[in-house]
Design a protein around this motif. Structure first.
Motif, PDB file in Angstrom:
ATOM      1  N   LEU A  57      34.209 -11.532  -2.252  1.00  0.00           N
ATOM      2  CA  LEU A  57      35.480 -11.458  -2.962  1.00  0.00           C
ATOM      3  C   LEU A  57      35.412 -12.258  -4.261  1.00  0.00           C
ATOM      4  O   LEU A  57      35.904 -11.817  -5.299  1.00  0.00           O
ATOM      5  CB  LEU A  57      36.630 -11.951  -2.083  1.00  0.00           C
ATOM      6  N   THR A  58      34.766 -13.414  -4.207  1.00  0.00           N
ATOM      7  CA  THR A  58      34.590 -14.223  -5.415  1.00  0.00           C
ATOM      8  C   THR A  58      33.801 -13.451  -6.465  1.00  0.00           C
ATOM      9  O   THR A  58      34.220 -13.344  -7.623  1.00  0.00           O
ATOM     10  CB  THR A  58      33.866 -15.544  -5.085  1.00  0.00           C
ATOM     11  N   ALA A  59      32.663 -12.899  -6.062  1.00  0.00           N
ATOM     12  CA  ALA A  59      31.826 -12.140  -6.997  1.00  0.00           C
ATOM     13  C   ALA A  59      32.553 -10.896  -7.501  1.00  0.00           C
ATOM     14  O   ALA A  59      32.486 -10.572  -8.692  1.00  0.00           O
ATOM     15  CB  ALA A  59      30.508 -11.757  -6.322  1.00  0.00           C
ATOM     16  N   PHE A  60      33.245 -10.211  -6.605  1.00  0.00           N
ATOM     17  CA  PHE A  60      33.983  -9.005  -6.986  1.00  0.00           C
ATOM     18  C   PHE A  60      35.037  -9.336  -8.037  1.00  0.00           C
ATOM     19  O   PHE A  60      35.161  -8.644  -9.047  1.00  0.00           O
ATOM     20  CB  PHE A  60      34.636  -8.389  -5.740  1.00  0.00           C
ATOM     21  N   CYS A  61      35.770 -10.401  -7.815  1.00  0.00           N
ATOM     22  CA  CYS A  61      36.813 -10.798  -8.757  1.00  0.00           C
ATOM     23  C   CYS A  61      36.211 -11.135 -10.125  1.00  0.00           C
ATOM     24  O   CYS A  61      36.723 -10.724 -11.161  1.00  0.00           O
ATOM     25  CB  CYS A  61      37.583 -11.991  -8.195  1.00  0.00           C
ATOM     26  N   THR A 118      24.252  -6.446  -1.730  1.00  0.00           N
ATOM     27  CA  THR A 118      25.542  -6.288  -2.394  1.00  0.00           C
ATOM     28  C   THR A 118      25.960  -7.587  -3.056  1.00  0.00           C
ATOM     29  O   THR A 118      26.361  -7.594  -4.225  1.00  0.00           O
ATOM     30  CB  THR A 118      26.627  -5.834  -1.392  1.00  0.00           C
ATOM     31  N   LEU A 119      25.847  -8.696  -2.327  1.00  0.00           N
ATOM     32  CA  LEU A 119      26.202  -9.998  -2.909  1.00  0.00           C
ATOM     33  C   LEU A 119      25.360 -10.301  -4.134  1.00  0.00           C
ATOM     34  O   LEU A 119      25.866 -10.744  -5.158  1.00  0.00           O
ATOM     35  CB  LEU A 119      26.035 -11.111  -1.878  1.00  0.00           C
ATOM     36  N   ARG A 120      24.075 -10.043  -4.048  1.00  0.00           N
ATOM     37  CA  ARG A 120      23.180 -10.299  -5.187  1.00  0.00           C
ATOM     38  C   ARG A 120      23.489  -9.381  -6.355  1.00  0.00           C
ATOM     39  O   ARG A 120      23.424  -9.783  -7.513  1.00  0.00           O
ATOM     40  CB  ARG A 120      21.725 -10.131  -4.763  1.00  0.00           C
ATOM     41  N   SER A 121      23.820  -8.125  -6.073  1.00  0.00           N
ATOM     42  CA  SER A 121      24.075  -7.146  -7.124  1.00  0.00           C
ATOM     43  C   SER A 121      25.284  -7.506  -7.976  1.00  0.00           C
ATOM     44  O   SER A 121      25.344  -7.185  -9.155  1.00  0.00           O
ATOM     45  CB  SER A 121      24.313  -5.762  -6.521  1.00  0.00           C
ATOM     46  N   LEU A 122      26.268  -8.163  -7.367  1.00  0.00           N
ATOM     47  CA  LEU A 122      27.475  -8.503  -8.095  1.00  0.00           C
ATOM     48  C   LEU A 122      27.313  -9.743  -8.970  1.00  0.00           C
ATOM     49  O   LEU A 122      28.169 -10.041  -9.780  1.00  0.00           O
ATOM     50  CB  LEU A 122      28.630  -8.737  -7.117  1.00  0.00           C
ATOM     51  N   SER A 123      26.235 -10.471  -8.820  1.00  0.00           N
ATOM     52  CA  SER A 123      26.087 -11.744  -9.521  1.00  0.00           C
ATOM     53  C   SER A 123      24.792 -11.797 -10.325  1.00  0.00           C
ATOM     54  O   SER A 123      23.984 -12.683 -10.160  1.00  0.00           O
ATOM     55  CB  SER A 123      26.110 -12.880  -8.509  1.00  0.00           C
ATOM     56  N   CYS A 164      44.122 -13.340 -11.724  1.00  0.00           N
ATOM     57  CA  CYS A 164      43.241 -12.782 -10.699  1.00  0.00           C
ATOM     58  C   CYS A 164      42.934 -11.340 -11.076  1.00  0.00           C
ATOM     59  O   CYS A 164      43.846 -10.568 -11.385  1.00  0.00           O
ATOM     60  CB  CYS A 164      43.936 -12.844  -9.338  1.00  0.00           C
ATOM     61  N   GLN A 165      41.667 -10.990 -11.061  1.00  0.00           N
ATOM     62  CA  GLN A 165      41.260  -9.641 -11.421  1.00  0.00           C
ATOM     63  C   GLN A 165      41.682  -8.623 -10.373  1.00  0.00           C
ATOM     64  O   GLN A 165      41.804  -7.444 -10.664  1.00  0.00           O
ATOM     65  CB  GLN A 165      39.738  -9.573 -11.593  1.00  0.00           C
ATOM     66  N   ARG A 207      41.829  -7.774   2.739  1.00  0.00           N
ATOM     67  CA  ARG A 207      41.061  -7.248   3.863  1.00  0.00           C
ATOM     68  C   ARG A 207      39.581  -7.226   3.472  1.00  0.00           C
ATOM     69  O   ARG A 207      39.248  -7.254   2.292  1.00  0.00           O
ATOM     70  CB  ARG A 207      41.560  -5.856   4.230  1.00  0.00           C
ATOM     71  N   PRO A 208      38.667  -7.156   4.428  1.00  0.00           N
ATOM     72  CA  PRO A 208      37.229  -7.170   4.144  1.00  0.00           C
ATOM     73  C   PRO A 208      36.796  -6.032   3.213  1.00  0.00           C
ATOM     74  O   PRO A 208      37.263  -4.900   3.348  1.00  0.00           O
ATOM     75  CB  PRO A 208      36.584  -7.009   5.525  1.00  0.00           C
ATOM     76  N   ILE A 209      35.912  -6.367   2.275  1.00  0.00           N
ATOM     77  CA  ILE A 209      35.430  -5.359   1.314  1.00  0.00           C
ATOM     78  C   ILE A 209      33.910  -5.265   1.237  1.00  0.00           C
ATOM     79  O   ILE A 209      33.396  -4.384   0.576  1.00  0.00           O
ATOM     80  CB  ILE A 209      35.984  -5.626  -0.099  1.00  0.00           C
ATOM     81  N   LEU A 210      33.201  -6.146   1.912  1.00  0.00           N
ATOM     82  CA  LEU A 210      31.738  -6.162   1.796  1.00  0.00           C
ATOM     83  C   LEU A 210      31.130  -4.807   2.142  1.00  0.00           C
ATOM     84  O   LEU A 210      30.316  -4.275   1.391  1.00  0.00           O
ATOM     85  CB  LEU A 210      31.144  -7.260   2.677  1.00  0.00           C
ATOM     86  N   HIS A 211      31.538  -4.216   3.251  1.00  0.00           N
ATOM     87  CA  HIS A 211      30.971  -2.917   3.651  1.00  0.00           C
ATOM     88  C   HIS A 211      31.342  -1.820   2.661  1.00  0.00           C
ATOM     89  O   HIS A 211      30.550  -0.928   2.379  1.00  0.00           O
ATOM     90  CB  HIS A 211      31.390  -2.555   5.079  1.00  0.00           C
TER      91      HIS A 211
END
Length: 117
Positions: free
Chosen positions: A9-13, A62-67, A105-106, A45-49
């Motif tokens: 969520l942090t990376a997504f934002c 996914t986590l790496r791709s966002l950062s 907040c984005q 709600r969860p968004i990782l998947h």
């Protein structure tokens, strides 16, 4: 919220404006997927998947791709004021230009909270 969801969520934002620009160049299906992810994130709600489906990656990738931003790139920010997630659900910290507007907040559009330095 578990730590992986908090991280994503942090990376997504942080990356949402860039992700919107990128996805705008894709088909309607991808744009619809991103819209759904934004809605789920806003509802906390969860968004990782869902991000994994959008990016075609597994959870770790996914986590790496966002950062993938380059350290030191960009215009820089004042470090006198820091702002955090409005409801504390992610770890995003934003700075603002001196006397600039409070960052938002984005995901939800809410004004971020001033953090104690």
């Amino acid at each position: 919220m578990d730590s992986a969801e908090r991280l994503v969520l942090t990376a997504f934002c942080e990356e949402l404006p860039m992700l919107r620009t990128e996805i705008a160049q894709h088909d309607d299906a991808k744009r619809t997927q991103l819209s759904r992810i934004e809605q789920e994130a806003a509802a906390r709600r969860p968004i990782l998947h869902l991000l994994g489906q959008l990016l075609g990656t597994d959870g770790v990738t996914t986590l790496r791709s966002l950062s993938v931003g380059l350290p030191g790139a960009g215009p820089g920010q004042a470090d006198g004021e820091r702002f955090g997630c409005p409801d504390g659900r992610c770890d995003r910290v934003a700075a603002t230009a001196p006397a600039g507007p409070v960052p938002r907040c984005q995901v939800t559009g809410a004004a971020m909270k001033r953090l104690q330095i």
